[in-house]
Design a protein around this motif. Structure first.
Motif, mmCIF file in Angstrom:
data_model
loop_
_atom_site.group_PDB
_atom_site.id
_atom_site.type_symbol
_atom_site.label_atom_id
_atom_site.label_comp_id
_atom_site.label_asym_id
_atom_site.label_seq_id
_atom_site.Cartn_x
_atom_site.Cartn_y
_atom_site.Cartn_z
ATOM 1 N N VAL A 1 15.217 9.376 -3.302
ATOM 2 C CA VAL A 1 15.772 8.133 -2.779
ATOM 3 C C VAL A 1 15.194 7.788 -1.414
ATOM 4 N N ALA A 2 15.295 8.710 -0.469
ATOM 5 C CA ALA A 2 14.949 8.395 0.918
ATOM 6 C C ALA A 2 13.460 8.159 1.118
ATOM 7 N N GLU A 3 12.624 9.003 0.582
ATOM 8 C CA GLU A 3 11.178 8.832 0.769
ATOM 9 C C GLU A 3 10.645 7.570 0.082
ATOM 10 N N PRO A 4 11.022 7.281 -1.179
ATOM 11 C CA PRO A 4 10.570 6.015 -1.763
ATOM 12 C C PRO A 4 11.080 4.793 -0.993
ATOM 13 N N ARG A 5 12.285 4.879 -0.453
ATOM 14 C CA ARG A 5 12.820 3.769 0.328
ATOM 15 C C ARG A 5 12.020 3.580 1.613
ATOM 16 N N LYS A 6 11.667 4.671 2.264
ATOM 17 C CA LYS A 6 10.853 4.562 3.484
ATOM 18 C C LYS A 6 9.483 3.976 3.174
ATOM 19 N N ARG A 7 8.883 4.386 2.059
ATOM 20 C CA ARG A 7 7.587 3.821 1.676
ATOM 21 C C ARG A 7 7.690 2.336 1.356
ATOM 22 N N ALA A 8 8.784 1.927 0.703
ATOM 23 C CA ALA A 8 8.967 0.514 0.374
ATOM 24 C C ALA A 8 9.151 -0.321 1.641
ATOM 25 N N TYR A 9 9.923 0.167 2.602
ATOM 26 C CA TYR A 9 10.090 -0.546 3.863
ATOM 27 C C TYR A 9 8.767 -0.641 4.609
ATOM 28 N N ALA A 10 8.012 0.449 4.627
ATOM 29 C CA ALA A 10 6.717 0.440 5.320
ATOM 30 C C ALA A 10 5.769 -0.553 4.662
ATOM 31 N N ALA A 11 5.764 -0.612 3.335
ATOM 32 C CA ALA A 11 4.890 -1.554 2.631
ATOM 33 C C ALA A 11 5.325 -2.994 2.886
ATOM 34 N N PHE A 12 6.622 -3.237 2.965
ATOM 35 C CA PHE A 12 7.114 -4.586 3.220
ATOM 36 C C PHE A 12 6.727 -5.050 4.622
ATOM 37 N N TYR A 13 6.965 -4.206 5.613
ATOM 38 C CA TYR A 13 6.703 -4.604 6.993
ATOM 39 C C TYR A 13 5.228 -4.528 7.369
ATOM 40 N N ARG A 14 4.398 -3.951 6.532
ATOM 41 C CA ARG A 14 2.964 -3.912 6.802
ATOM 42 C C ARG A 14 2.382 -5.328 6.783
ATOM 43 N N ASN A 15 2.856 -6.176 5.880
ATOM 44 C CA ASN A 15 2.330 -7.531 5.733
ATOM 45 C C ASN A 15 3.349 -8.602 6.128
ATOM 46 N N TYR A 16 4.435 -8.203 6.790
ATOM 47 C CA TYR A 16 5.513 -9.138 7.108
ATOM 48 C C TYR A 16 5.170 -9.939 8.361
ATOM 49 N N ASP A 17 5.341 -11.260 8.265
ATOM 50 C CA ASP A 17 5.130 -12.146 9.413
ATOM 51 C C ASP A 17 6.463 -12.827 9.708
ATOM 52 N N PRO A 18 7.156 -12.410 10.773
ATOM 53 C CA PRO A 18 8.473 -12.981 11.040
ATOM 54 C C PRO A 18 8.426 -14.464 11.404
ATOM 55 N N VAL A 19 7.365 -14.911 12.050
ATOM 56 C CA VAL A 19 7.257 -16.324 12.413
ATOM 57 C C VAL A 19 7.123 -17.175 11.145
ATOM 58 N N LYS A 20 6.310 -16.720 10.219
ATOM 59 C CA LYS A 20 6.137 -17.434 8.954
ATOM 60 C C LYS A 20 7.452 -17.468 8.174
ATOM 61 N N ASP A 21 8.178 -16.363 8.174
ATOM 62 C CA ASP A 21 9.466 -16.296 7.495
ATOM 63 C C ASP A 21 10.477 -17.231 8.162
ATOM 64 N N PHE A 22 10.477 -17.281 9.485
ATOM 65 C CA PHE A 22 11.369 -18.173 10.208
ATOM 66 C C PHE A 22 11.068 -19.632 9.880
ATOM 67 N N GLU A 23 9.805 -19.971 9.852
ATOM 68 C CA GLU A 23 9.421 -21.348 9.539
ATOM 69 C C GLU A 23 9.817 -21.726 8.109
ATOM 70 N N ALA A 24 9.685 -20.806 7.181
ATOM 71 C CA ALA A 24 10.068 -21.068 5.794
ATOM 72 C C ALA A 24 11.574 -21.278 5.679
#
Length: 77
Positions: free
Chosen positions: A41-64
């Protein structure tokens, strides 16, 4: 004569002897559950969060969200 054939029941330290076995078993089961949770549970969750935030642009998300009208404090233009 039949009483001599039966072994005497252990009356002393019975709880202590059984407790050692059960405590060791409980420790091993809890250690196994913790290991399974960590790697299942914990390790796959950490990998999923890392993959999400690797390409995450908060400004783009805010504008959307602002364009969709989700945010009340930032009106869409």
């Amino acid at each position: 004569m039949s009483a001599a054939l039966l072994p005497k029941p252990q009356m002393r330290r019975l709880l202590a002897r059984r407790m050692k076995f059960h405590l060791l078993g409980a420790f091993l089961v809890s250690l196994g559950c913790a290991t399974l949770y960590k790697f299942g549970v914990a390790e796959p969750r950490k990998r999923a969060y890392a993959a999400f935030y690797r390409n995450y642009d908060p400004v783009k998300d805010f504008e959307a969200m602002k364009a969709a009208g989700v945010l009340e404090s930032a009106p869409a233009k």
